[in-house]
Design a protein around this motif. Structure first.
Motif, short mmCIF file in Angstrom:
data_model
loop_
_atom_site.label_atom_id
_atom_site.label_comp_id
_atom_site.label_asym_id
_atom_site.label_seq_id
_atom_site.Cartn_x
_atom_site.Cartn_y
_atom_site.Cartn_z
N ARG A 113 49.68 67.85 32.11
CA ARG A 113 49.83 68.43 33.17
C ARG A 113 49.33 69.54 33.42
NH1 ARG A 113 56.00 69.80 33.06
NH2 ARG A 113 55.67 71.66 31.65
N THR A 114 49.25 69.93 34.73
CA THR A 114 48.94 71.14 35.28
C THR A 114 50.25 71.98 35.68
OG1 THR A 114 46.82 70.53 36.30
CG2 THR A 114 47.92 72.44 37.24
N GLU A 115 50.20 73.46 35.59
CA GLU A 115 51.44 74.15 35.83
C GLU A 115 52.01 73.81 37.19
OE1 GLU A 115 54.76 76.38 35.08
OE2 GLU A 115 53.05 75.99 33.60
N GLY A 116 53.33 73.47 37.35
CA GLY A 116 53.88 73.10 38.67
C GLY A 116 53.80 71.68 39.20
N VAL A 117 52.93 70.91 38.20
CA VAL A 117 52.81 69.52 38.31
C VAL A 117 53.18 68.68 37.40
CG1 VAL A 117 50.89 67.68 39.27
CG2 VAL A 117 50.78 70.00 39.90
N ASN A 118 54.17 67.54 37.56
CA ASN A 118 54.53 66.73 36.44
C ASN A 118 54.13 65.37 36.58
OD1 ASN A 118 56.07 68.88 35.23
ND2 ASN A 118 57.62 68.79 36.81
N ILE A 119 53.91 64.87 35.27
CA ILE A 119 53.56 63.23 35.32
C ILE A 119 54.42 62.41 34.42
CG2 ILE A 119 51.53 63.54 33.87
CD1 ILE A 119 50.28 61.20 35.17
N THR A 120 55.08 61.44 34.84
CA THR A 120 55.85 60.88 33.97
C THR A 120 55.48 59.23 33.97
OG1 THR A 120 57.54 60.22 35.79
CG2 THR A 120 57.97 62.19 34.43
N VAL A 121 55.54 58.67 32.70
CA VAL A 121 55.08 57.45 32.53
C VAL A 121 55.94 56.58 31.51
CG1 VAL A 121 52.61 58.11 32.98
CG2 VAL A 121 53.52 58.03 30.57
N PRO A 122 56.01 55.17 31.78
CA PRO A 122 56.69 54.46 30.69
C PRO A 122 56.17 54.96 29.28
CG PRO A 122 55.73 53.07 32.37
CD PRO A 122 55.10 54.36 32.36
N ALA A 123 57.34 54.91 28.31
CA ALA A 123 56.96 55.28 26.88
C ALA A 123 56.03 54.31 26.25
CB ALA A 123 57.92 55.55 26.25
N SER A 124 56.41 52.90 26.63
CA SER A 124 55.84 51.89 25.89
C SER A 124 55.84 50.38 26.79
CB SER A 124 56.43 51.65 24.36
OG SER A 124 55.64 50.47 23.78
N VAL A 125 54.94 50.03 26.45
CA VAL A 125 55.04 48.58 27.27
C VAL A 125 54.26 47.44 26.70
CG1 VAL A 125 53.54 47.71 29.47
CG2 VAL A 125 54.35 49.97 29.39
#
Length: 155
Positions: free
Chosen positions: A11-23
């Motif tokens: 990630r970039t400072e101030g920008v967050n990304i979230t994703v599923p842990a496992s699929v």
């Protein structure tokens, strides 16, 4: 064939990304094609009035392997295609651009590809999308559970 792609975050400072842990993508016969959803990916930009506060999310993949991998036990990352689809949810302003709006624009993950981007605007914003993988399962590979890693990063 069944896969369980894990996802790594950058990630970039101030920008967050979230994703599923496992699929788990399910199964397919050799010589067939497997389509499966990765679940929801979300980018949150809290940089406020930075003008413009644009970002680009990229996606890559490893090969999918079973056992120790090797001949007959590997699905190359060029056999793994990705499309982002449209945003399923967004807040705030700006111009949000899907990397591959439909399955017709699916791209192989043998190189880093743009998954989604914000190309204009300022202020806080959030966008979510539900990407799909298409895996072309080679003929003649060993039956088994194939695992690979799908990596999303934002900058």
């Amino acid at each position: 064939m069944a896969g369980r792609p894990a996802t790594v975050l950058a990630r970039t400072e101030g920008v967050n990304i979230t994703v599923p842990a496992s699929v788990s993508l399910g199964s397919a016969f050799t010589g067939g094609v497997l389509n499966g959803s990765l679940g929801t990916v979300t980018v949150e930009d809290f940089r406020g009035p930075v003008n413009p506060n644009t970002w680009v999310t990229t996606v890559t993949a490893t090969a999918f392997v079973t056992g120790a991998g090797g001949a007959g036990r590997t699905i190359a990352n060029g056999q793994v295609s990705y499309w982002s689809g449209q945003a399923v949810r967004s807040t705030g302003g700006g111009t949000l651009v899907p990397g591959q709006p439909t399955s017709a624009q699916a791209v192989p993950l043998d190189a880093a590809r743009v998954a989604f981007s914000k190309t204009a605007g300022n202020g806080n914003n959030t966008v979510s999308w539900a990407p799909t993988l298409r895996i072309a399962v080679p003929s003649g590979i060993v039956a088994g559970t194939y695992r690979g890693t799908i990596t999303h990063s934002v900058a």
